[in-house]
Design a protein around this motif. Structure first.
Motif, mmCIF file in Angstrom:
data_model
loop_
_atom_site.group_PDB
_atom_site.id
_atom_site.type_symbol
_atom_site.label_atom_id
_atom_site.label_comp_id
_atom_site.label_asym_id
_atom_site.label_seq_id
_atom_site.Cartn_x
_atom_site.Cartn_y
_atom_site.Cartn_z
ATOM 1 N N THR A 1 0.926 -0.998 -0.038
ATOM 2 C CA THR A 1 -0.033 0.074 0.026
ATOM 3 C C THR A 1 0.842 1.477 -0.016
ATOM 4 O OG1 THR A 1 0.015 -0.113 2.346
ATOM 5 C CG2 THR A 1 -1.910 -0.955 1.234
ATOM 6 N N VAL A 2 1.938 1.229 0.396
ATOM 7 C CA VAL A 2 2.835 2.522 0.596
ATOM 8 C C VAL A 2 3.294 2.594 -0.817
ATOM 9 C CG1 VAL A 2 5.200 3.258 1.610
ATOM 10 C CG2 VAL A 2 3.512 2.201 3.010
ATOM 11 N N ILE A 3 3.716 1.456 -1.272
ATOM 12 C CA ILE A 3 4.520 1.626 -2.692
ATOM 13 C C ILE A 3 3.248 2.282 -3.759
ATOM 14 C CG2 ILE A 3 5.492 0.335 -4.731
ATOM 15 C CD1 ILE A 3 6.842 -1.402 -2.733
ATOM 16 N N MET A 4 2.077 1.468 -3.825
ATOM 17 C CA MET A 4 0.808 1.789 -4.696
ATOM 18 C C MET A 4 0.686 3.397 -4.310
ATOM 19 S SD MET A 4 0.473 -0.660 -6.496
ATOM 20 C CE MET A 4 0.628 -2.283 -6.954
ATOM 21 N N GLY A 5 0.531 3.619 -3.088
ATOM 22 C CA GLY A 5 -0.025 4.866 -2.647
ATOM 23 C C GLY A 5 0.917 6.049 -3.154
ATOM 24 N N SER A 6 2.244 5.756 -3.110
ATOM 25 C CA SER A 6 3.228 6.707 -3.357
ATOM 26 C C SER A 6 3.143 7.094 -4.974
ATOM 27 C CB SER A 6 4.459 6.194 -2.937
ATOM 28 O OG SER A 6 4.907 6.221 -1.444
ATOM 29 N N LEU A 7 3.227 5.837 -5.657
ATOM 30 C CA LEU A 7 3.184 5.832 -6.973
ATOM 31 C C LEU A 7 1.991 6.434 -7.535
ATOM 32 C CD1 LEU A 7 4.201 5.055 -9.645
ATOM 33 C CD2 LEU A 7 2.996 2.636 -9.610
ATOM 34 N N MET A 8 0.740 6.316 -6.841
ATOM 35 C CA MET A 8 -0.338 7.079 -7.422
ATOM 36 C C MET A 8 -0.226 8.600 -7.187
ATOM 37 S SD MET A 8 -3.340 6.479 -8.937
ATOM 38 C CE MET A 8 -3.820 4.742 -8.617
ATOM 39 N N TYR A 9 0.539 8.989 -6.089
ATOM 40 C CA TYR A 9 0.623 10.373 -5.520
ATOM 41 C C TYR A 9 1.341 10.925 -6.804
ATOM 42 C CZ TYR A 9 2.655 14.557 -3.558
ATOM 43 O OH TYR A 9 3.247 15.697 -3.350
ATOM 44 N N VAL A 10 2.197 10.347 -7.374
ATOM 45 C CA VAL A 10 3.095 10.795 -8.684
ATOM 46 C C VAL A 10 2.286 11.073 -9.820
ATOM 47 C CG1 VAL A 10 5.090 10.325 -10.047
ATOM 48 C CG2 VAL A 10 5.305 9.946 -7.465
ATOM 49 N N VAL A 11 1.646 9.894 -10.089
ATOM 50 C CA VAL A 11 0.640 9.721 -11.293
ATOM 51 C C VAL A 11 -0.563 10.911 -11.134
ATOM 52 C CG1 VAL A 11 -1.001 8.147 -12.532
ATOM 53 C CG2 VAL A 11 1.252 7.299 -11.759
ATOM 54 N N GLU A 12 -1.197 10.960 -10.326
ATOM 55 C CA GLU A 12 -2.465 11.777 -10.237
ATOM 56 C C GLU A 12 -2.031 13.039 -9.672
ATOM 57 O OE1 GLU A 12 -5.493 10.865 -11.215
ATOM 58 O OE2 GLU A 12 -4.846 9.045 -12.005
ATOM 59 N N GLY A 13 -1.368 13.453 -8.451
ATOM 60 C CA GLY A 13 -1.130 14.582 -7.991
ATOM 61 C C GLY A 13 -2.427 15.083 -7.366
ATOM 62 N N GLY A 14 -2.097 16.511 -6.821
ATOM 63 C CA GLY A 14 -3.187 17.125 -5.981
ATOM 64 C C GLY A 14 -4.167 17.500 -6.635
ATOM 65 N N LYS A 15 -4.280 17.720 -7.932
ATOM 66 C CA LYS A 15 -5.298 18.247 -8.774
ATOM 67 C C LYS A 15 -6.624 17.131 -8.786
ATOM 68 C CE LYS A 15 -3.349 16.913 -13.013
ATOM 69 N NZ LYS A 15 -3.132 17.327 -14.412
ATOM 70 N N ASN A 16 -6.208 15.944 -8.673
ATOM 71 C CA ASN A 16 -7.166 14.994 -8.733
ATOM 72 C C ASN A 16 -7.479 14.412 -7.232
ATOM 73 O OD1 ASN A 16 -7.465 15.055 -11.342
ATOM 74 N ND2 ASN A 16 -5.558 13.497 -11.848
ATOM 75 N N GLY A 17 -7.109 14.979 -6.250
ATOM 76 C CA GLY A 17 -7.611 14.744 -5.017
ATOM 77 C C GLY A 17 -6.263 14.121 -4.048
ATOM 78 N N PHE A 18 -5.220 13.603 -4.878
ATOM 79 C CA PHE A 18 -4.246 12.841 -4.013
ATOM 80 C C PHE A 18 -3.172 13.826 -3.739
ATOM 81 C CE2 PHE A 18 -6.309 9.842 -6.903
ATOM 82 C CZ PHE A 18 -6.008 8.854 -6.206
ATOM 83 N N THR A 19 -3.623 14.657 -2.567
ATOM 84 C CA THR A 19 -2.827 15.894 -2.222
ATOM 85 C C THR A 19 -1.617 15.646 -1.279
ATOM 86 O OG1 THR A 19 -4.239 15.889 -0.164
ATOM 87 C CG2 THR A 19 -4.691 17.287 -2.089
ATOM 88 N N SER A 20 -1.483 14.133 -0.911
ATOM 89 C CA SER A 20 -0.224 13.986 -0.157
ATOM 90 C C SER A 20 0.042 12.348 -0.251
ATOM 91 C CB SER A 20 -0.248 14.253 1.241
ATOM 92 O OG SER A 20 -1.292 13.590 1.831
ATOM 93 N N ILE A 21 1.071 11.806 0.066
ATOM 94 C CA ILE A 21 1.288 10.498 0.172
ATOM 95 C C ILE A 21 0.495 9.924 1.172
ATOM 96 C CG2 ILE A 21 3.290 8.830 0.636
ATOM 97 C CD1 ILE A 21 5.353 10.438 -0.711
ATOM 98 N N PRO A 22 0.447 10.251 2.413
ATOM 99 C CA PRO A 22 -0.485 9.655 3.459
ATOM 100 C C PRO A 22 -2.007 9.435 2.682
ATOM 101 C CG PRO A 22 1.042 11.111 4.486
ATOM 102 C CD PRO A 22 1.312 11.565 3.134
#
Length: 272
Positions: free
Chosen positions: A164-185
């Protein structure tokens, strides 16, 4: 009272409180179950504002009545066993203690009495009262299987957390804050929700790569669900045995083999 009479009284109290085989013991346990359920209902009803306004004084009296009743029972249990420490720190001993403490603590901390709902755990004794030996066997087998599986389950949980840490971090890089992924946590929170197939929907990927990645995580989720089930199932197959509901007078443990002469936990001789 002579020492002989005192020992006889202790044995009699132990027989009534801890054993469900005798008529008096069964009557005591049935009365105890009814009292436990009634006390929990009082606590639940007291949390409803309309009932509290109408019957608040009655609830207060009943709460103290049941607390004093269970306190007396708790003291008698300590007196009747050979080693009080064995009972006090056993599972049921801790539940019995925590089922009476909230009322006394509420004198200093108002509102803590609602934790009395923990008394419902004491209803687990009904398995002994109704002689549901097969259920006791299954409970002991499950407990043994979980204990035997703890290392495998720990490794499994560590693997899931890492994923989950790896997938979450990857999704943060892919989507970014503009799509709601505002931080790694927050992205890790999304990964956990997705991997467990809960899917709240408060955050969702918008890019094609992000949606593809989420689909992979969801498929992994379905596969991962079966892993701990398989681990525990294997251990359950190894834990089959037959036990009695007899309680050791010295350590207050039960679940002994039917042909056991001595307690398998403390080594003392069991009552005939």
């Amino acid at each position: 009272m002579t020492d002989k009479n005192y020992r006889s009284l202790r044995n009699r109290i132990h027989e009534i409180i801890f054993e469900a085989d005798t008529p008096t013991g069964k009557f005591f346990d049935v009365f105890l179950m009814i009292s436990i359920v009634a006390s929990v209902l009082v606590v639940m009803l007291d949390s409803v504002a309309s009932y509290r306004e109408a019957f608040g004084e009655w609830f207060y009296v009943l709460e103290w009545f049941f607390t004093i009743l269970f306190t007396i029972e708790y003291v008698l249990r300590i007196i009747s066993v050979q080693r009080a420490k064995g009972y006090i720190f056993s599972f049921y001993g801790m539940v019995d203690l925590f089922s009476i403490l909230p009322t006394y603590i509420s004198i200093l901390l108002p509102g803590s009495q609602y934790f009395l709902v923990i008394r419902i755990l004491r209803v687990l004794r009904i398995f002994r009262v109704l002689k549901f030996t097969q259920y006791l066997i299954e409970v002991d087998q499950l407990r043994s299987a979980l204990a035997s599986s703890r290392r495998k389950i720990t490794v499994f949980i560590f693997t899931v957390v890492t994923m989950t840490v790896i997938m979450g971090s990857l999704m943060y890089v892919v989507e970014g804050g503009k799509n709601g992924f505002t931080s790694i946590p927050k992205s890790i929170y999304w990964a956990i929700v997705t991997l467990t197939t809960v899917g709240y929907g408060d955050i969702s990927p918008q890019t094609n790569f992000g949606q593809m990645l989420s689909a992979v995580i969801m498929i992994f989720g379905y596969g991962i669900i079966a892993v701990p089930t398989g681990i525990v199932t294997v251990e359950l197959g190894k834990a089959a045995n037959k036990y009695t509901t007899e309680v050791c007078r010295y350590c207050s443990r039960e679940g002994h083999d039917k042909d056991a002469v001595h307690c398998k936990y403390c080594g003392h001789k069991l009552d005939p």
